[in-house]
Write an enzyme that holds these catalytic residues in place. Structure first.
Site, short mmCIF file in Angstrom:
data_model
loop_
_atom_site.label_atom_id
_atom_site.label_comp_id
_atom_site.label_asym_id
_atom_site.label_seq_id
_atom_site.Cartn_x
_atom_site.Cartn_y
_atom_site.Cartn_z
N GLU A 134 3.62 -5.76 7.76
CA GLU A 134 4.02 -4.85 6.66
C GLU A 134 2.72 -4.35 6.04
O GLU A 134 2.11 -5.04 5.21
CB GLU A 134 4.84 -5.62 5.61
CG GLU A 134 6.14 -6.22 6.11
CD GLU A 134 7.31 -5.25 6.02
OE1 GLU A 134 7.08 -4.03 5.88
OE2 GLU A 134 8.45 -5.73 6.11
N CYS B 27 2.97 -0.69 -2.60
CA CYS B 27 2.76 -0.21 -1.21
C CYS B 27 3.46 1.11 -0.98
O CYS B 27 2.96 1.95 -0.23
CB CYS B 27 3.24 -1.26 -0.22
SG CYS B 27 4.93 -1.79 -0.49
P1 NAD Z 1 -5.39 -7.85 2.37
O1 NAD Z 1 -5.09 -7.37 3.75
O2 NAD Z 1 -6.77 -7.81 1.90
O3 NAD Z 1 -4.90 -9.38 2.20
C1 NAD Z 1 -3.56 -9.77 2.40
C2 NAD Z 1 -3.52 -11.25 2.74
O4 NAD Z 1 -4.18 -11.47 3.98
C3 NAD Z 1 -4.21 -12.16 1.73
O5 NAD Z 1 -3.43 -13.32 1.58
C4 NAD Z 1 -5.55 -12.46 2.41
O6 NAD Z 1 -6.12 -13.68 1.98
C5 NAD Z 1 -5.12 -12.54 3.86
N1 NAD Z 1 -6.18 -12.29 4.85
C6 NAD Z 1 -7.33 -11.59 4.69
N2 NAD Z 1 -8.03 -11.57 5.86
C7 NAD Z 1 -7.31 -12.29 6.75
C8 NAD Z 1 -7.49 -12.62 8.13
N3 NAD Z 1 -8.57 -12.23 8.82
N4 NAD Z 1 -6.53 -13.34 8.75
C9 NAD Z 1 -5.42 -13.73 8.09
N5 NAD Z 1 -5.19 -13.45 6.78
C10 NAD Z 1 -6.12 -12.74 6.12
O7 NAD Z 1 -4.42 -7.01 1.40
P2 NAD Z 1 -4.34 -7.04 -0.20
O8 NAD Z 1 -5.53 -6.36 -0.77
O9 NAD Z 1 -4.00 -8.42 -0.64
O10 NAD Z 1 -3.03 -6.15 -0.44
C11 NAD Z 1 -3.03 -4.78 -0.69
C12 NAD Z 1 -2.59 -4.02 0.54
O11 NAD Z 1 -1.31 -4.47 0.97
C13 NAD Z 1 -2.42 -2.53 0.30
O12 NAD Z 1 -2.98 -1.80 1.36
C14 NAD Z 1 -0.92 -2.33 0.26
O13 NAD Z 1 -0.48 -1.03 0.63
C15 NAD Z 1 -0.46 -3.35 1.23
N6 NAD Z 1 0.92 -3.73 0.97
C16 NAD Z 1 1.87 -3.45 1.91
C17 NAD Z 1 3.20 -3.76 1.65
C18 NAD Z 1 4.29 -3.50 2.66
O14 NAD Z 1 5.40 -4.01 2.46
N7 NAD Z 1 4.06 -2.77 3.73
C19 NAD Z 1 3.55 -4.36 0.44
C20 NAD Z 1 2.54 -4.63 -0.49
C21 NAD Z 1 1.23 -4.32 -0.21
#
Ligand code: NAD
Length: 481
Positions: A254, A288
């Site tokens: 997602e 998002c």
């Molecule tokens: P992010 O990708 O930086 O982090 C998300 C999660 O992934 C965190 O828990 C982080 O610790 C973990 N993570 C980071 N690197 C990783 C790796 N290499 N392997 C496994 N896990 C890892 O995202 P964010 O800044 O927390 O969230 C914001 C983003 O999420 C925005 O781009 C937003 O659009 C998106 N988002 C999407 C949805 C959806 O339903 N499609 C919903 C909410 C937010």
């Protein structure tokens, strides 16, 4: 160390946080503290899970799965109802913790926590049944849906409760066990929720571990975890997919959406402008599916822009109780937002509202900022801003605006405003995104399947269809003798 005085909770046990492994809270040697986005003061100690914690949780989950996968739908539906009650009985503490870690207002935070309970309550009555695929004199073919095993759920910081609980309930309702890793920017509400939920679930069925990218990475590589549901950025999603290839885990991604909002020439501005403003500015644009690019028909562009500027002022006030606006939730996202504003200023784009990057002494605030007609190839139009910085462009030709809307990174959501129902559906059905909202601002509904296309990911959750992504489909081909 944050003092009890600083974080305002006087050592209350409700504000002590643990990883949750095999039904029990577990302390940790190492901790970190989240910075309160309003005060820039450290919050409570958050435990950092070790590799041993992860191995123990995976072992407990696999042990629990042996029994949980045999539970009946009715037993699991009772369990998700019990969890919904746990959330509702603890709304005050969960909402307060989430408010402090995200910077949301009291009203927004409370609403989010209540919505998390609705997700659980929804699956009290919705489940996947066996489906007859084919039958003749020789064979009867049934599709049945079986749990996959241990789910690794990895979530972001913008809606820590809702976005995590949808993964937890989808897993539990289908007979999977789940280990959730919240974002290290918002670990508290999820750890507390998991701790509280242990009173109504068997040990090992739902566990929580706090950590950053390194822990997430270990989860995606762990052979004892069978599927991953991830919500976050496109770049991390791509990395996760590569990591999961080694053990061929099933993956739900997602990811981000650079969502377009299309305003046709026949709208009633009194009705539409408040909706569009909320769609763009709710939670300071950190949604998002927020309207991240607004396309207004040229014939009413000027009027629309004036009204949008006026309406956005309602979001500019700081009312910690009621408003659906707040500071950005963490420093990295604030700095990213500042980068977008600086890019607009450097290129001479027309900022018609906001634009001040340090409006207050404390807190990660960016005021509602509106940019009139930046070029289509500008950073603000091409990339997701995840902040209250709204580009407003104009259009005259329907095919052209649909083409501009359909960027590769715009596969998550879109919105269309027109009172002409045929026109609305005609446009909506040509938009290449998982959900299109018609004449309403973007808010996912627990009964509607939700997932991204193209760079916004694949798989999905919510609604009855969402459960399919948490299951294997098994084909039972029964000979008639
Ligand atoms: P992010 O990708 O930086 O982090 C998300 C999660 O992934 C965190 O828990 C982080 O610790 C973990 N993570 C980071 N690197 C990783 C790796 N290499 N392997 C496994 N896990 C890892 O995202 P964010 O800044 O927390 O969230 C914001 C983003 O999420 C925005 O781009 C937003 O659009 C998106 N988002 C999407 C949805 C959806 O339903 N499609 C919903 C909410 C937010």
């Amino acid at each position: 160390m944050p003092s009890a005085e600083t974080n305002g909770t006087n050592g209350d046990s409700a504000y002590q946080f643990y990883n949750v492994i095999d039904g029990k809270p577990r302390i940790s040697k190492d901790h970190h503290q989240v910075i309160d986005p309003r005060t820039e003061e450290p919050l409570w100690d958050a435990p950092i899970a070790t590799s041993k914690d992860l191995d123990d949780a995976v072992e407990a989950a696999n042990r629990a799965f042996k029994t949980w996968k045999k539970s009946t739908t009715a037993e699991r539906q009772k369990a998700v109802h019990d969890v919904a009650n746990i959330i509702l009985q603890n709304v005050e503490v969960l909402a307060e913790v989430q408010r402090r870690e995200t910077g949301k207002s009291r009203a927004m935070s409370r609403f989010d926590v209540e919505r998390a309970a609705w997700h659980f309550e929804y699956y009290r009555t919705v489940s996947l049944e066996d489906e007859l695929q084919y039958e003749d004199d020789t064979v009867r073919i049934i599709a049945t849906h079986t749990p996959i095993g241990v789910l690794g759920a990895i979530s972001p910081w913008n809606f820590p409760m809702i976005l995590s609980t949808v993964k937890v309930v989808s897993a539990l309702a289908t007979g999977n066990c789940v280990i959730i890793k919240p974002s290290p920017f918002t670990p508290y509400s999820l750890l507390k929720f998991c701790e509280l939920a242990q009173s109504v679930l068997p040990p090992g069925v739902f566990q929580a571990l706090n950590g950053g990218a390194d822990l997430g990475e270990k989860m995606t590589l762990h052979p004892g975890i069978h599927h991953i549901s991830f919500t976050g950025t496109i770049a991390v999603g791509q990395r996760i997919l590569r990591n999961c290839a080694g053990t061929l885990k099933k993956v739900i991604l997602e990811l981000a959406g650079n969502n377009a909002c299309i305003i046709c020439d026949d709208v009633d501005l009194d009705k539409v402008v408040p909706q569009v403003t909320t769609g763009a500015l709710f939670h300071a644009g950190q949604v998002c599916v927020a309207s991240k690019r607004i396309y207004v028909h040229e014939s009413l562009y000027d009027k629309f822009l004036d009204r949008l500027i006026e309406e956005s002022k309602k979001f500019a006030i700081d009312d910690e109780d009621s408003i659906s606006f707040g500071p950005l939730s963490n420093k990295p996202n604030y700095e990213r937002a500042v980068g977008f504003i600086e890019d607009c200023k450097k290129n001479g784009y027309k900022i018609v509202a906001g634009g001040d990057v340090k409006p207050r002494e404390k807190g990660f605030w960016i005021p509602p900022t509106i940019v009139a007609k930046p070029p289509e190839n500008s950073l603000l139009v091409q990339e997701e801003q995840f902040a209250p910085i709204v580009p407003v462009m104009s259009w005259t030709d329907e095919d052209d605006v649909i083409t501009r809307a359909n960027l590769d990174n715009a596969g998550l959501g879109a919105s269309v405003y027109t009172p002409d129902a045929d026109r609305a559906q005609r446009i909506a059905r040509q938009l290449e995104s998982g959900t299109v909202w018609i004449n309403q601002f973007e808010r996912p509904h627990h009964a509607g399947f939700f997932g991204g296309w193209k760079l916004s990911g694949f798989g999905g959750e919510m609604g009855k269809q969402g459960l399919l992504h948490y299951c294997h489909t098994q084909s039972l081909q029964i000979a008639k003798t």
